[in-house]
Design a protein around this motif. Sequence first.
Motif, PDB file in Angstrom:
ATOM      1  N   VAL A  94       0.898  -1.206   0.019  1.00 38.48           N
ATOM      2  CA  VAL A  94      -0.148   0.073  -0.031  1.00 38.48           C
ATOM      3  C   VAL A  94       0.936   1.327   0.233  1.00 38.48           C
ATOM      4  CG1 VAL A  94      -1.749   1.266   1.425  1.00 38.48           C
ATOM      5  CG2 VAL A  94      -1.959  -1.371   1.201  1.00 38.48           C
ATOM      6  N   ILE A  95       0.651   2.190  -0.928  1.00 35.19           N
ATOM      7  CA  ILE A  95       1.580   3.361  -1.126  1.00 35.19           C
ATOM      8  C   ILE A  95       0.714   4.628  -0.844  1.00 35.19           C
ATOM      9  CG2 ILE A  95       3.109   4.580  -2.793  1.00 35.19           C
ATOM     10  CD1 ILE A  95       4.016   1.813  -2.057  1.00 35.19           C
ATOM     11  N   GLY A  96       1.123   5.504  -0.075  1.00 33.32           N
ATOM     12  CA  GLY A  96       0.591   6.669   0.115  1.00 33.32           C
ATOM     13  C   GLY A  96      -0.610   6.756   1.243  1.00 33.32           C
ATOM     14  N   GLU A  97      -1.063   5.568   1.633  1.00 30.45           N
ATOM     15  CA  GLU A  97      -2.167   5.510   2.677  1.00 30.45           C
ATOM     16  C   GLU A  97      -2.099   6.432   3.740  1.00 30.45           C
ATOM     17  OE1 GLU A  97      -3.729   2.235   5.011  1.00 30.45           O
ATOM     18  OE2 GLU A  97      -5.021   1.925   3.096  1.00 30.45           O
ATOM     19  N   SER A  98      -0.973   6.329   4.445  1.00 34.49           N
ATOM     20  CA  SER A  98      -0.839   7.227   5.697  1.00 34.49           C
ATOM     21  C   SER A  98       0.037   8.554   5.403  1.00 34.49           C
ATOM     22  CB  SER A  98       0.116   6.502   6.657  1.00 34.49           C
ATOM     23  OG  SER A  98       1.152   5.992   6.248  1.00 34.49           O
ATOM     24  N   GLY A  99       0.133   9.122   4.039  1.00 35.58           N
ATOM     25  CA  GLY A  99       0.708  10.248   3.909  1.00 35.58           C
ATOM     26  C   GLY A  99       1.801   9.921   2.495  1.00 35.58           C
ATOM     27  N   ALA A 100       1.698  11.230   1.771  1.00 34.75           N
ATOM     28  CA  ALA A 100       2.785  11.089   0.815  1.00 34.75           C
ATOM     29  C   ALA A 100       4.094  10.553   0.887  1.00 34.75           C
ATOM     30  CB  ALA A 100       2.751  12.361  -0.093  1.00 34.75           C
ATOM     31  N   GLY A 101       4.505   9.697   0.036  1.00 28.94           N
ATOM     32  CA  GLY A 101       5.784   9.069   0.362  1.00 28.94           C
ATOM     33  C   GLY A 101       6.017   7.942   1.245  1.00 28.94           C
ATOM     34  N   THR A 102       4.942   7.446   1.641  1.00 29.83           N
ATOM     35  CA  THR A 102       4.768   6.355   2.719  1.00 29.83           C
ATOM     36  C   THR A 102       4.585   5.025   1.787  1.00 29.83           C
ATOM     37  OG1 THR A 102       2.658   6.487   3.271  1.00 29.83           O
ATOM     38  CG2 THR A 102       4.089   7.778   4.523  1.00 29.83           C
ATOM     39  N   ALA A 103       4.892   3.877   2.338  1.00 29.34           N
ATOM     40  CA  ALA A 103       4.782   2.510   2.154  1.00 29.34           C
ATOM     41  C   ALA A 103       4.418   1.694   3.235  1.00 29.34           C
ATOM     42  CB  ALA A 103       5.894   2.094   1.294  1.00 29.34           C
ATOM     43  N   PHE A 104       3.472   0.792   2.930  1.00 28.44           N
ATOM     44  CA  PHE A 104       3.232  -0.161   3.985  1.00 28.44           C
ATOM     45  C   PHE A 104       3.300  -1.459   3.155  1.00 28.44           C
ATOM     46  CE2 PHE A 104       0.168  -3.457   5.785  1.00 28.44           C
ATOM     47  CZ  PHE A 104       0.623  -3.408   7.107  1.00 28.44           C
ATOM     48  N   ILE A 105       3.926  -2.406   3.836  1.00 26.64           N
ATOM     49  CA  ILE A 105       4.525  -3.727   3.053  1.00 26.64           C
ATOM     50  C   ILE A 105       4.230  -4.972   4.011  1.00 26.64           C
ATOM     51  CG2 ILE A 105       6.351  -5.140   1.976  1.00 26.64           C
ATOM     52  CD1 ILE A 105       5.296  -2.476   0.272  1.00 26.64           C
ATOM     53  N   ARG A 106       3.414  -6.015   3.553  1.00 28.10           N
ATOM     54  CA  ARG A 106       3.472  -7.350   4.233  1.00 28.10           C
ATOM     55  C   ARG A 106       3.975  -8.278   3.455  1.00 28.10           C
ATOM     56  NH1 ARG A 106      -0.501  -7.863   8.173  1.00 28.10           N
ATOM     57  NH2 ARG A 106      -1.626  -6.248   7.397  1.00 28.10           N
ATOM     58  N   VAL A 107       5.177  -8.908   4.061  1.00 24.09           N
ATOM     59  CA  VAL A 107       5.556 -10.029   3.409  1.00 24.09           C
ATOM     60  C   VAL A 107       5.225 -11.438   3.946  1.00 24.09           C
ATOM     61  CG1 VAL A 107       7.237  -8.492   2.487  1.00 24.09           C
ATOM     62  CG2 VAL A 107       7.687  -9.877   4.517  1.00 24.09           C
ATOM     63  N   SER A 108       5.685 -12.332   3.586  1.00 24.00           N
ATOM     64  CA  SER A 108       5.425 -13.764   4.203  1.00 24.00           C
ATOM     65  C   SER A 108       6.874 -14.567   3.644  1.00 24.00           C
ATOM     66  CB  SER A 108       4.275 -14.529   3.636  1.00 24.00           C
ATOM     67  OG  SER A 108       4.162 -14.938   2.452  1.00 24.00           O
ATOM     68  N   VAL A 109       7.267 -15.375   4.637  1.00 23.35           N
ATOM     69  CA  VAL A 109       8.573 -16.262   4.181  1.00 23.35           C
ATOM     70  C   VAL A 109       8.111 -17.570   4.687  1.00 23.35           C
ATOM     71  CG1 VAL A 109      10.837 -16.820   5.120  1.00 23.35           C
ATOM     72  CG2 VAL A 109      10.176 -14.445   5.033  1.00 23.35           C
ATOM     73  N   GLY A 110       8.230 -18.533   3.548  1.00 22.87           N
ATOM     74  CA  GLY A 110       8.084 -19.926   3.859  1.00 22.87           C
ATOM     75  C   GLY A 110       9.244 -20.734   4.676  1.00 22.87           C
ATOM     76  N   VAL A 111       8.347 -21.416   5.737  1.00 23.54           N
ATOM     77  CA  VAL A 111       9.211 -22.018   6.556  1.00 23.54           C
ATOM     78  C   VAL A 111       9.400 -23.414   6.216  1.00 23.54           C
ATOM     79  CG1 VAL A 111       9.379 -22.790   9.020  1.00 23.54           C
ATOM     80  CG2 VAL A 111       8.194 -20.585   8.506  1.00 23.54           C
ATOM     81  N   GLY A 112       8.378 -24.142   5.590  1.00 28.21           N
ATOM     82  CA  GLY A 112       8.521 -25.561   5.140  1.00 28.21           C
ATOM     83  C   GLY A 112       8.314 -26.485   6.472  1.00 28.21           C
ATOM     84  N   GLY A 113       7.790 -27.598   5.919  1.00 27.40           N
ATOM     85  CA  GLY A 113       7.630 -28.372   7.062  1.00 27.40           C
ATOM     86  C   GLY A 113       6.201 -28.305   7.773  1.00 27.40           C
ATOM     87  N   VAL A 114       6.204 -28.610   8.842  1.00 29.68           N
ATOM     88  CA  VAL A 114       4.702 -28.370   9.759  1.00 29.68           C
ATOM     89  C   VAL A 114       4.384 -26.947  10.007  1.00 29.68           C
ATOM     90  CG1 VAL A 114       4.713 -30.862  10.649  1.00 29.68           C
ATOM     91  CG2 VAL A 114       5.792 -29.162  11.842  1.00 29.68           C
ATOM     92  N   LEU A 115       5.398 -26.027  10.138  1.00 26.48           N
ATOM     93  CA  LEU A 115       5.106 -24.608  10.236  1.00 26.48           C
ATOM     94  C   LEU A 115       4.308 -23.830   9.421  1.00 26.48           C
ATOM     95  CD1 LEU A 115       8.224 -24.057  12.319  1.00 26.48           C
ATOM     96  CD2 LEU A 115       6.429 -24.489  13.378  1.00 26.48           C
ATOM     97  N   PRO A 116       3.600 -23.045   9.797  1.00 25.72           N
ATOM     98  CA  PRO A 116       3.025 -22.138   8.700  1.00 25.72           C
ATOM     99  C   PRO A 116       3.886 -20.887   8.234  1.00 25.72           C
ATOM    100  CG  PRO A 116       2.114 -21.369  10.926  1.00 25.72           C
ATOM    101  CD  PRO A 116       2.957 -22.798  11.154  1.00 25.72           C
TER     102      PRO A 116
END
Length: 128
Positions: A94-116
């Motif tokens: 999400v770019i610019g939602e909380s003001g000009a020049g701001t960015a909100f990023i959500r990422v995921s990293v795969g663990v593998g195995g039984v963990l999410p």
Amino acid sequence: MGRREHSASRRDCLDPETGAGTFLMTGLALLTLLLIASAVLLTQAASAASMAATAADLSALAAADTARGLAPGDPCDAAASVADRHRATIEECVIGESGAGTAFIRVSVGVGGVLPNAVGAARAGPPP
């Protein structure tokens, strides 16, 4: 006399305590393996959470720099490029939602195995 020795050895074979040490040691070995497996899973989870937080922070910084015009290109593409280098996948950008020049990023990293998958989120840019 021979019968008494025979009956004494027969009584030893029927002793309810025979083999108790084997069962106790088997139980302790299984408990130890369970504790080691739990420690390994917790270590993997902590490592993946740290990787996700790092990838989110750096991706948000790259997206905010691009959104402010300090770097060329699309902010979400810049964030995705940084996330890929950290073995992460962009889940939300999400770019610019909380003001000009701001960015909100959500990422995921795969663990593998039984963990999410581990998830990390970050916001970068000027203060709101």
